[in-house]
Motif scaffolding. Structure first.
Motif, short mmCIF file in Angstrom:
data_model
loop_
_atom_site.label_atom_id
_atom_site.label_comp_id
_atom_site.label_asym_id
_atom_site.label_seq_id
_atom_site.Cartn_x
_atom_site.Cartn_y
_atom_site.Cartn_z
N SER A 88 15.57 2.80 8.08
CA SER A 88 16.04 2.73 6.69
C SER A 88 16.00 4.13 6.12
O SER A 88 15.45 5.06 6.76
CB SER A 88 15.14 1.80 5.86
OG SER A 88 13.87 2.40 5.68
N GLY A 89 16.53 4.29 4.92
CA GLY A 89 16.46 5.60 4.27
C GLY A 89 15.02 5.98 3.96
O GLY A 89 14.61 7.12 4.15
N MET A 90 14.22 5.00 3.48
CA MET A 90 12.83 5.31 3.18
C MET A 90 12.06 5.69 4.45
O MET A 90 11.19 6.55 4.42
CB MET A 90 12.14 4.12 2.48
CG MET A 90 12.63 3.84 1.06
SD MET A 90 12.91 5.32 0.05
CE MET A 90 11.29 6.08 0.07
N PHE A 114 15.51 8.82 -6.09
CA PHE A 114 15.45 7.38 -5.87
C PHE A 114 14.03 6.86 -6.18
O PHE A 114 13.04 7.48 -5.81
CB PHE A 114 15.83 7.13 -4.41
CG PHE A 114 16.02 5.70 -4.05
CD1 PHE A 114 17.05 4.96 -4.61
CD2 PHE A 114 15.19 5.09 -3.13
CE1 PHE A 114 17.24 3.64 -4.26
CE2 PHE A 114 15.37 3.77 -2.77
CZ PHE A 114 16.40 3.05 -3.35
N CYS A 188 22.75 11.11 0.13
CA CYS A 188 23.24 9.74 0.10
C CYS A 188 24.47 9.56 -0.80
O CYS A 188 25.42 8.88 -0.44
CB CYS A 188 22.07 8.90 -0.41
SG CYS A 188 22.39 7.21 -0.57
N PHE A 189 24.47 10.20 -1.96
CA PHE A 189 25.55 9.98 -2.93
C PHE A 189 26.86 10.64 -2.51
O PHE A 189 27.93 10.11 -2.81
CB PHE A 189 25.14 10.47 -4.33
CG PHE A 189 24.38 9.44 -5.11
CD1 PHE A 189 23.28 8.81 -4.55
CD2 PHE A 189 24.77 9.07 -6.37
CE1 PHE A 189 22.58 7.84 -5.24
CE2 PHE A 189 24.08 8.09 -7.08
CZ PHE A 189 22.98 7.48 -6.51
N SER A 208 20.17 7.69 3.37
CA SER A 208 20.10 6.25 3.44
C SER A 208 21.48 5.82 3.94
O SER A 208 22.44 5.80 3.19
CB SER A 208 19.83 5.65 2.05
OG SER A 208 20.06 4.25 2.13
N THR A 210 22.34 3.06 4.69
CA THR A 210 22.58 1.77 4.05
C THR A 210 23.72 1.83 3.03
O THR A 210 24.37 0.81 2.77
CB THR A 210 21.29 1.36 3.30
OG1 THR A 210 20.16 1.61 4.16
CG2 THR A 210 21.32 -0.06 2.86
N LYS A 211 23.92 2.99 2.44
CA LYS A 211 24.88 3.11 1.34
C LYS A 211 26.27 3.42 1.90
O LYS A 211 26.85 2.60 2.57
CB LYS A 211 24.38 4.15 0.33
CG LYS A 211 22.92 3.96 -0.07
CD LYS A 211 22.68 2.68 -0.85
CE LYS A 211 21.19 2.30 -0.94
NZ LYS A 211 20.28 3.36 -1.40
N LEU A 220 20.72 -2.02 6.99
CA LEU A 220 19.85 -0.92 6.56
C LEU A 220 19.72 0.12 7.65
O LEU A 220 19.63 -0.21 8.84
CB LEU A 220 18.44 -1.45 6.26
CG LEU A 220 18.20 -2.29 5.02
CD1 LEU A 220 16.78 -2.85 5.06
CD2 LEU A 220 18.40 -1.49 3.75
N GLY A 221 19.66 1.37 7.24
CA GLY A 221 19.42 2.45 8.20
C GLY A 221 19.23 3.77 7.49
O GLY A 221 19.52 3.90 6.30
C1 PLP Z 1 18.92 3.59 -1.24
C2 PLP Z 1 18.48 4.99 -1.31
C3 PLP Z 1 17.38 5.44 -0.58
C4 PLP Z 1 16.53 4.52 0.27
O1 PLP Z 1 17.25 4.03 1.34
P1 PLP Z 1 16.95 2.60 2.05
O2 PLP Z 1 17.95 2.57 3.14
O3 PLP Z 1 17.14 1.56 1.01
O4 PLP Z 1 15.56 2.66 2.55
C5 PLP Z 1 17.04 6.78 -0.68
N1 PLP Z 1 17.76 7.62 -1.46
C6 PLP Z 1 18.82 7.22 -2.18
C7 PLP Z 1 19.57 8.18 -3.01
C8 PLP Z 1 19.22 5.88 -2.13
O5 PLP Z 1 20.26 5.49 -2.87
#
Ligand code: PLP
Length: 397
Positions: A88-90, A114, A188-189, A208, A210-211, A220-221
């Motif tokens: 996941s991102g975290m 975040f 991420c953005f 992340s 995931t986004k 998730l990743g």
């Molecule tokens: C969602 C997000 C994370 C965390 O990622 P996960 O995949 O939900 O663990 C970290 N940073 C940003 C900017 C995010 O939007």
């Protein structure tokens, strides 16, 4: 297959062709290696693979061919030497921190990161005697003043959520390097389709996945991209601690990367059009989108990003009750705090993503009760405008 084309390939070509598993040219779509372990032809070969003398996979917590495709592809797109994927991102942020920090070290982090990132620094790393100072993303002097002799990591997210403030990556990297710290950027953005922090001086890019890398809200990743030397240490952490990416998720992300540039440009175009339209609406007090000429960081964003992304926020007059009426009035947009999806999402930051902040912290962060965030998806722009009109109508306008 020889890869003569690689050295001159552009972003879109790399996104589609880079990283494919050697020897899998029979399948036009890369296979999913759904296996926890790998077998060997002999005891000698097993020993050589485990010792690292021979390249090869042994166990999917360590590495997996499907995950490797995603890692090679994302590394190429970010312009980095190597990538390590995580669950996941975290997990990517935790992995980075536990790889480069030890007890007694200090981190400088931009304030509007975040929410779980703030939680990780404040509630988890603090237990390991790793301290953090939060600073305003755009104030270089705050970054300079926060640095100490034990500062090992600078961490920022740009553009910020939900105000779309922009940090000067090149300048923050200079400050970090002047005190011997690494700069990590949560990309991420923007994704590498719009912004490549390593080219601007950052040492590590964090994702992340995931986004937007998935782009369709399925799995998730996370990922880290940086030098071979740093990623060797990161991989050693993942190997023994286990925040590894699943092969199925990696396959989804590799497919996601194939359309990343098209999607990010389309998200940006729709967000720009909606921001410009909202800015003219009489019920709107303010629109936060760095693609707008009126945004204080527009010119900086234009130098370090190729487009402005899919996330915008705007403020309606009349406090929480009016913002909630707007959100309850829309029909098309999904009411959720997630983002990076083909489906447009809407949320009220002051009572969701930023709900745990005190009133004073909200004021300092610019999270007002009238603020609404929209992560613009890929539906027709005209339908998104019509949906906003439903929101304004619900407010009695
Ligand atoms: C969602 C997000 C994370 C965390 O990622 P996960 O995949 O939900 O663990 C970290 N940073 C940003 C900017 C995010 O939007």
């Amino acid at each position: 297959m020889a890869k003569e084309w690689l050295s001159t390939a552009g972003f879109a070509t790399l996104a589609i062709r880079e990283g494919l598993t050697p020897g899998s040219e029979q399948e036009h779509s890369d296979p999913i290696y759904a296996t926890s372990s790998f077998i060997f032809e002999s005891a000698e070969q097993a020993a050589a693979t485990f010792s690292g003398e021979r390249e090869g996979h042994t166990y999917s917590r360590f590495s997996n061919p499907t995950v490797s495709v995603f890692e090679r592809r994302l590394a190429a797109l970010e312009g980095g030497e190597e990538c390590v994927a995580t669950s996941s991102g975290m997990a990517a942020i935790l992995t980075l921190c536990l790889t480069v920090l030890k007890a007694g070290d200090h981190v400088v982090c931009s304030r509007d990161v975040f929410g779980s990132t703030v939680g990780l620094f404040n509630n988890v790393l603090s237990k390991l005697d790793i301290s953090v100072t939060f600073v305003a993303l755009r104030e270089l002097e705050e970054w300079e003043r926060a640095a100490r002799t034990n500062t090992k990591l600078f961490f920022c997210e740009t553009p910020s959520n939900p105000l779309c403030e922009v940090g000067n990556i090149r300048r923050i990297a200079e400050v970090a390097h002047s005190v011997g710290a690494l700069l990590a950027v949560d990309n991420c953005f923007c994704t590498p389709a719009l912004q490549r922090p390593l080219e601007l001086g950052a040492d590590v890019v964090m994702h992340s996945a995931t986004k937007y890398l998935d782009g369709q809200g399925r799995v998730l990743g996370g990922a880290l991209v940086g030098t071979h030397s740093l990623m060797t240490d990161v991989r050693a952490f993942v190997r023994v601690c286990g925040p590894s990416m699943s092969p199925f998720n990696a396959w989804i992300f590799s497919k996601g990367l194939e359309t990343l540039q098209l999607r990010m440009n389309a998200h940006s175009e729709r967000a720009q059009a909606l921001a410009e339209w909202l800015e003219k609406h009489p019920a709107v007090v303010n629109v936060n989108y760095c693609g707008l000429v009126s945004h204080p960081d527009h010119s900086l964003a234009a130098t370090q990003q190729s487009a402005f992304g899919g996330v915008l926020s705007f403020e309606v007059a009349g406090f929480r009750s009016q913002a909630w009426k707007f959100i309850n009035g829309v029909r098309l947009m999904s009411l959720t705090a997630n983002l990076g999806d083909v489906k447009t999402t809407i949320c009220h930051p002051a009572s969701t993503t930023h709900g745990r902040l005190s009133d004073e912290q909200k004021r300092a962060a610019g999270i007002t009760e009238g603020l609404i965030r929209i992560a613009v998806g890929l539906e027709d722009g005209a339908d998104l405008q019509r949906d906003c009109e439903r929101g304004f109508a619900a407010m009695g306008l």
